[in-house]
Design an enzyme around this catalytic site. Structure first.
Site, PDB file in Angstrom:
ATOM      1  N   ARG A 271       0.833  -1.215   0.000  1.00  0.00           N
ATOM      2  CA  ARG A 271       0.000   0.000   0.000  1.00  0.00           C
ATOM      3  C   ARG A 271       0.859   1.252   0.000  1.00  0.00           C
ATOM      4  O   ARG A 271       1.791   1.364   0.799  1.00  0.00           O
ATOM      5  CB  ARG A 271      -0.896   0.033   1.240  1.00  0.00           C
ATOM      6  CG  ARG A 271      -1.989  -1.015   1.195  1.00  0.00           C
ATOM      7  CD  ARG A 271      -2.671  -1.142   2.540  1.00  0.00           C
ATOM      8  NE  ARG A 271      -3.250  -2.457   2.699  1.00  0.00           N
ATOM      9  CZ  ARG A 271      -4.504  -2.773   2.376  1.00  0.00           C
ATOM     10  NH1 ARG A 271      -5.312  -1.866   1.901  1.00  0.00           N
ATOM     11  NH2 ARG A 271      -4.950  -4.004   2.523  1.00  0.00           N
TER      12      ARG A 271
ATOM     13  N   SER B 289     -21.666 -14.312  10.504  1.00  0.00           N
ATOM     14  CA  SER B 289     -21.033 -13.125   9.937  1.00  0.00           C
ATOM     15  C   SER B 289     -21.067 -13.172   8.413  1.00  0.00           C
ATOM     16  O   SER B 289     -20.663 -14.181   7.807  1.00  0.00           O
ATOM     17  CB  SER B 289     -19.579 -13.091  10.455  1.00  0.00           C
ATOM     18  OG  SER B 289     -18.867 -12.024   9.912  1.00  0.00           O
TER      19      SER B 289
ATOM     20  N   SER C 186     -18.813  -1.476   1.104  1.00  0.00           N
ATOM     21  CA  SER C 186     -18.023  -0.358   0.580  1.00  0.00           C
ATOM     22  C   SER C 186     -17.359  -0.621  -0.754  1.00  0.00           C
ATOM     23  O   SER C 186     -17.061   0.310  -1.490  1.00  0.00           O
ATOM     24  CB  SER C 186     -16.962   0.047   1.596  1.00  0.00           C
ATOM     25  OG  SER C 186     -16.015  -0.977   1.725  1.00  0.00           O
TER      26      SER C 186
ATOM     27  N   HIS D 204     -21.004   3.068   5.894  1.00  0.00           N
ATOM     28  CA  HIS D 204     -21.036   3.711   4.572  1.00  0.00           C
ATOM     29  C   HIS D 204     -22.427   4.246   4.235  1.00  0.00           C
ATOM     30  O   HIS D 204     -22.749   4.447   3.063  1.00  0.00           O
ATOM     31  CB  HIS D 204     -20.531   2.738   3.501  1.00  0.00           C
ATOM     32  CG  HIS D 204     -19.088   2.414   3.699  1.00  0.00           C
ATOM     33  ND1 HIS D 204     -18.077   3.244   3.252  1.00  0.00           N
ATOM     34  CD2 HIS D 204     -18.488   1.408   4.367  1.00  0.00           C
ATOM     35  CE1 HIS D 204     -16.907   2.734   3.611  1.00  0.00           C
ATOM     36  NE2 HIS D 204     -17.131   1.621   4.300  1.00  0.00           N
TER      37      HIS D 204
ATOM     38  N   THR E 137     -19.994   5.407  11.848  1.00  0.00           N
ATOM     39  CA  THR E 137     -18.760   6.178  11.994  1.00  0.00           C
ATOM     40  C   THR E 137     -19.090   7.660  11.945  1.00  0.00           C
ATOM     41  O   THR E 137     -20.078   8.069  11.332  1.00  0.00           O
ATOM     42  CB  THR E 137     -17.748   5.838  10.882  1.00  0.00           C
ATOM     43  OG1 THR E 137     -16.530   6.552  11.132  1.00  0.00           O
ATOM     44  CG2 THR E 137     -18.250   6.227   9.505  1.00  0.00           C
TER      45      THR E 137
ATOM     46  N   LYS F 212     -16.816   9.494   8.110  1.00  0.00           N
ATOM     47  CA  LYS F 212     -17.051   9.447   6.663  1.00  0.00           C
ATOM     48  C   LYS F 212     -18.129  10.469   6.298  1.00  0.00           C
ATOM     49  O   LYS F 212     -17.816  11.636   6.102  1.00  0.00           O
ATOM     50  CB  LYS F 212     -17.371   8.021   6.230  1.00  0.00           C
ATOM     51  CG  LYS F 212     -16.213   7.057   6.560  1.00  0.00           C
ATOM     52  CD  LYS F 212     -16.458   5.659   6.041  1.00  0.00           C
ATOM     53  CE  LYS F 212     -15.512   4.635   6.636  1.00  0.00           C
ATOM     54  NZ  LYS F 212     -14.165   4.621   6.082  1.00  0.00           N
TER      55      LYS F 212
ATOM     56  N   THR G 235      -8.089   6.637  26.213  1.00  0.00           N
ATOM     57  CA  THR G 235      -8.430   8.054  26.368  1.00  0.00           C
ATOM     58  C   THR G 235      -9.575   8.443  25.427  1.00  0.00           C
ATOM     59  O   THR G 235      -9.566   8.061  24.257  1.00  0.00           O
ATOM     60  CB  THR G 235      -7.182   8.923  26.077  1.00  0.00           C
ATOM     61  OG1 THR G 235      -6.166   8.535  26.998  1.00  0.00           O
ATOM     62  CG2 THR G 235      -7.471  10.398  26.217  1.00  0.00           C
TER      63      THR G 235
ATOM     64  N   THR H  26      -7.769  -6.119  -0.371  1.00  0.00           N
ATOM     65  CA  THR H  26      -9.021  -5.403  -0.079  1.00  0.00           C
ATOM     66  C   THR H  26     -10.162  -6.027  -0.877  1.00  0.00           C
ATOM     67  O   THR H  26     -11.284  -6.138  -0.378  1.00  0.00           O
ATOM     68  CB  THR H  26      -8.865  -3.908  -0.399  1.00  0.00           C
ATOM     69  OG1 THR H  26      -7.700  -3.424   0.288  1.00  0.00           O
ATOM     70  CG2 THR H  26     -10.070  -3.103   0.016  1.00  0.00           C
TER      71      THR H  26
HETATM   72  N1  PMP Z   1     -16.902  -0.604   8.996  1.00  0.00           N
HETATM   73  C1  PMP Z   1     -16.735  -0.529   7.672  1.00  0.00           C
HETATM   74  C2  PMP Z   1     -17.682  -1.276   6.803  1.00  0.00           C
HETATM   75  C3  PMP Z   1     -15.701   0.247   7.119  1.00  0.00           C
HETATM   76  O1  PMP Z   1     -15.541   0.318   5.798  1.00  0.00           O
HETATM   77  C4  PMP Z   1     -14.851   0.958   7.988  1.00  0.00           C
HETATM   78  C5  PMP Z   1     -13.737   1.881   7.511  1.00  0.00           C
HETATM   79  N2  PMP Z   1     -13.298   1.857   6.296  1.00  0.00           N
HETATM   80  C6  PMP Z   1     -15.039   0.843   9.354  1.00  0.00           C
HETATM   81  C7  PMP Z   1     -16.076   0.056   9.830  1.00  0.00           C
HETATM   82  C8  PMP Z   1     -14.162   1.562  10.315  1.00  0.00           C
HETATM   83  O2  PMP Z   1     -14.603   2.869  10.485  1.00  0.00           O
HETATM   84  P1  PMP Z   1     -13.571   4.021  10.883  1.00  0.00           P
HETATM   85  O3  PMP Z   1     -12.896   4.443   9.618  1.00  0.00           O
HETATM   86  O4  PMP Z   1     -14.395   5.061  11.526  1.00  0.00           O
HETATM   87  O5  PMP Z   1     -12.589   3.394  11.829  1.00  0.00           O
END
Ligand code: PMP
Length: 403
Positions: free
Chosen positions: A21, A134, A186, A214, A242, A245, A275, A360
Site C-alpha cells: 500500500r 457473519s 463499501s 457507509h 462512523t 465518513k 483516552t 481489499t
Molecule cells: N466498517 C466498515 C464497513 C468500514 O468500511 C470501515 C472503515 N473503512 C469501518 C467500519 C471503520 O470505520 P472508521 O474508519 O471510523 O474506523
C-alpha cells in the site's frame, strides 16, 4: 537476529504480489474540497476516493463548533471516559445519536473500527456459548472483533438469506446468536437484505448487528442510514456507525438498548482503557449530525453527482458496477493495470484515485472506486470520464455494451 531484515522480507512479499500500500501525501485545504494539493507530483488534484462523502469535513457549522469547543475545553479529553474523560459534548453526542437511530442509548468510540471490534468482541465473548453469524463480505473490524472474542463463528454467503437460514436452523434455540452484517458494502456498493435478515432474527431468536458506516449521514430522511430509509431501525438490535465518513470528522459509535450499551461500556476493555475522543471532536461530530438531520441538500447533491457520473460512464462505455448506493466501482480486473491507470489519472490528468487491489478485494476484481460527492461539479465529472475514456481508448480496454 536481524529483525529489520525479517520485516523487510515480509514487505518484499507485498511488493511481489502487488498488494503493497502506498500513502500519498495529500494536503486537504478547508474550502477547496474535492481539490487537494498532492505533494508527490507537486500540483493540485481532484480527489475521487475520499470517504468524506458529503464534504462535511469542511462545513462551516462543523468548523465553528470545533473552534468553539477547542477554545472552551482545550485540546484533549484528559482521560478515559470513566476517569475524568467524559465531557458534556460526549454526553450530548451520545444522546443525539441514540435519538437519531430511535434507540434508548448510544456509546462513542475513538473510531468505527473500534466500535465494531469492541462491541462484537465483548458481546460474543461474554454471552456464554454465543454464536456469531457473519456475512462473508464483512469489514476487517468485525472479523477481528469476532476472532478476538473466541466465540464460534459461522460465515454465511454474502447477502444470502437462504444460507443464513440454513445455518440458523442448526443452532439450538437456547444458544445466543448474533447476525453481523453491513448495510452498504463499501467495495461493491451493494445493499444487504436487511428486512429478510431481521425476519430470520425474529424467527430464530437472534440479535442483529448492522454496520451502517457507509450509509450514516447519507440515507434516510434524517441521515440515519439505510435502516431509517427502509423504516427498519426499530428491528435492529445494534446499529453501528462512523463519524469519520459522511459526518466528516472522526470516531465511531453504536446505538442500541440501554442495557446493551451499558454492558459494552462496562465490559469492553477497548472502550474502558482508552483516552476519550477530544471534546472538540465530539462537538464537531455533534454539529455535523445535527446539521445532516435537517438538511437534505448534501444528500440530494450526492445523488445528483452519482447519477450524473453513472450516465457519463455509460455513454463512454466504461464498465461500472450497478448498485443503489453512492459507490461507483469501475472494474479493471488486474492489479498492475489498476495501478497503472491510477498513476496515469494522477500524473497526466490530475485526478487522484487510489487503485483497489487484493487483499481489499479478491484477485481478478481489482477496481477503481469512485465516490462522487455533492462538491464535485458536472465539469469535474466530465473531465474524469474523458480521462478514463482516453485511457480505455489508448489501452484498448473492454467497453461496456451500453457504449
Ligand atoms: N466498517 C466498515 C464497513 C468500514 O468500511 C470501515 C472503515 N473503512 C469501518 C467500519 C471503520 O470505520 P472508521 O474508519 O471510523 O474506523
Amino acid at each position: 537476529m536481524n529483525y529489520d531484515a525479517m520485516f523487510q522480507s515480509a514487505l518484499d512479499g507485498l511488493h511481489a504480489d502487488g498488494s503493497y500500500r502506498y500513502f500519498a501525501e495529500l494536503e486537504r485545504r478547508a474550502g477547496d474540497f474535492p481539490k487537494a494539493f498532492h505533494h508527490g507530483i507537486g500540483r493540485e488534484v481532484t480527489v475521487w476516493c475520499s470517504n468524506d462523502y458529503l464534504g462535511m469535513g469542511q462545513h462551516a457549522e462543523v468548523l465553528a463548533a470545533m473552534h468553539k469547543a477547542l477554545a472552551e475545553t482545550g485540546a484533549g479529553a484528559g482521560g478515559t471516559r470513566n476517569i475524568s474523560g467524559t465531557n458534556h459534548y460526549h454526553v450530548a453526542l451520545e444522546k443525539e445519536l441514540a435519538s437519531l437511530h430511535g434507540k434508548e442509548s448510544a456509546l462513542l468510540f475513538n473510531s468505527g473500527y473500534l466500535s465494531n471490534w469492541v462491541t462484537l468482541g465483548t458481546i460474543a465473548a461474554r454471552l456464554k456459548g454465543c454464536v456469531v453469524l457473519s456475512d462473508a463480505s464483512n469489514h476487517a473490524s468485525m472479523i477481528e472483533g469476532i476472532r478476538h472474542s473466541r466465540a464460534e463463528k459461522q460465515i454465511f454467503r454474502h447477502n444470502d438469506v437462504e444460507d443464513l437460514e440454513r445455518r440458523l436452523k442448526e443452532i439450538p434455540a437456547d444458544v445466543p446468536k448474533i447476525i453481523a452484517f453491513e448495510s452498504v458494502y463499501s467495495m461493491d456498493g451493494d445493499i444487504a437484505p436487511i428486512e429478510a435478515f431481521c425476519d430470520l432474527a425474529d424467527k430464530y431468536g437472534a440479535m442483529t448487528y448492522l454496520d451502517e458506516v457507509h450509509a450514516v449521514g447519507m440515507y434516510g430522511e434524517h441521515g440515519a442510514g439505510i435502516a431509517e430509509k427502509l423504516g427498519l431501525s426499530h428491528r435492529l438490535t445494534v446499529i453501528e456507525g462512523t463519524l469519520g465518513k459522511g459526518y466528516g470528522v472522526v470516531g465511531g459509535y453504536i446505538a442500541a438498548s440501554a442495557p446493551l450499551c451499558d454492558f459494552v461500556r462496562s465490559f469492553g476493555s477497548g472502550f474502558i482503557f482508552s483516552t476519550a475522543l477530544p471534546p472538540m471532536i465530539a462537538a464537531g461530530a455533534l454539529a455535523s449530525v445535527r446539521y445532516l438531520k435537517r438538511s437534505q441538500k448534501e444528500r440530494d447533491g450526492q445523488q445528483r453527482a452519482v447519477a450524473y457520473m453513472r450516465e457519463a460512464l455509460d455513454r463512454a462505455g466504461i464498465p461500472h458496477v450497478q448498485n443503489d448506493s453512492h459507490i461507483v466501482p469501475v472494474m479493471v480486473g488486474e492489479a498492475d493495470l489498476c495501478r497503472a491507470l491510477s498513476d496515469e489519472l494522477l500524473t497526466r490528468f490530475g485526478h487522484y484515485l487510489q487503485p483497489i487491489n487484493y487483499p481489499t478485494v479478491a484477485r481478478g476484481t481489482e477496481r477503481l472506486r469512485l465516490t462522487p460527492t455533492p462538491l464535485h461539479t458536472n465539469e469535474d465529472i466530465d473531465e474524469m470520464v474523458v480521462a478514463l475514456s482516453t485511457l480505455w481508448q489508448e489501452r484498448q480496454l473492454k467497453r461496456s455494451v451500453a457504449a
